[in-house]
Design an enzyme around this catalytic site. Structure first.
Site, mmCIF file in Angstrom:
data_model
loop_
_atom_site.group_PDB
_atom_site.id
_atom_site.type_symbol
_atom_site.label_atom_id
_atom_site.label_comp_id
_atom_site.label_asym_id
_atom_site.label_seq_id
_atom_site.Cartn_x
_atom_site.Cartn_y
_atom_site.Cartn_z
ATOM 1 N N CYS A 23 -76.325 54.627 15.065
ATOM 2 C CA CYS A 23 -77.562 53.880 14.806
ATOM 3 C C CYS A 23 -78.727 54.831 15.054
ATOM 4 O O CYS A 23 -78.523 56.022 15.281
ATOM 5 C CB CYS A 23 -77.653 52.591 15.605
ATOM 6 S SG CYS A 23 -77.840 52.776 17.374
ATOM 7 N N CYS A 41 -77.236 50.258 11.244
ATOM 8 C CA CYS A 41 -78.606 49.969 10.828
ATOM 9 C C CYS A 41 -78.902 50.741 9.552
ATOM 10 O O CYS A 41 -78.247 51.738 9.254
ATOM 11 C CB CYS A 41 -79.602 50.320 11.919
ATOM 12 S SG CYS A 41 -79.762 52.082 12.247
ATOM 13 N N CYS A 100 -78.166 59.344 7.598
ATOM 14 C CA CYS A 100 -76.914 59.914 8.081
ATOM 15 C C CYS A 100 -76.530 61.121 7.221
ATOM 16 O O CYS A 100 -76.779 61.131 6.009
ATOM 17 C CB CYS A 100 -75.828 58.835 7.978
ATOM 18 S SG CYS A 100 -74.288 59.257 8.759
#
Length: 136
Positions: free
Chosen positions: A8, A80, A87
């Site tokens: 997250c 999230c 990412c």
């Protein structure tokens, strides 16, 4: 052993709670870690609501993504949209899952109202971890 990585934004609430539940319910299936795009420290309200469910995450600490663990993980769970969008690229054969959960650290209102948001997110994470545990 397979590796699971919970990600997250700040590794302070959602991914910490997921790691806590995974260490109970997925310990026979996965090596377990969590991380964030940033390290914000473990939120005290996350520790409190997990303790309400007899899960101690007070010993966990906030950390950023470990590139080696990321590259060798079999399953990456982003909790999230920020982590999903920012990412690093997930290369095959790594499987990824996106759990679009609200950030309880952004909860407003009275302390009790904030705790209620943390509990709702905690309960959703627990159900999703239990679902992972029930898959072969």
């Amino acid at each position: 052993m397979n590796k699971i990585y919970f990600l997250c934004t700040g590794n302070s609430c959602r991914s910490q709670m997921a790691e806590g539940y995974a260490r109970i319910f997925l310990k026979d299936k996965y090596e377990i870690q969590s991380a964030g795009l940033e390290a914000h420290g473990v939120n005290p309200l996350a520790i409190e609501v997990m303790a309400e469910d007899n899960i101690d995450i007070s010993h966990q600490y906030s950390k950023t993504i470990d590139p080696h663990y990321f590259k060798t993980a079999n399953l990456i769970v982003t909790l999230c949209g920020d982590a999903k969008d920012r990412c690093p690229v997930i290369a095959p054969p790594t499987h990824s899952i996106y759990w679009p959960l609200p950030d309880p650290a952004q909860a407003t209102g009275t302390p009790e109202q904030q705790l209620q948001i943390f509990r709702q997110v905690r309960n959703e994470i627990k159900q999703r971890i239990l679902a992972l545990a029930s898959n072969p």
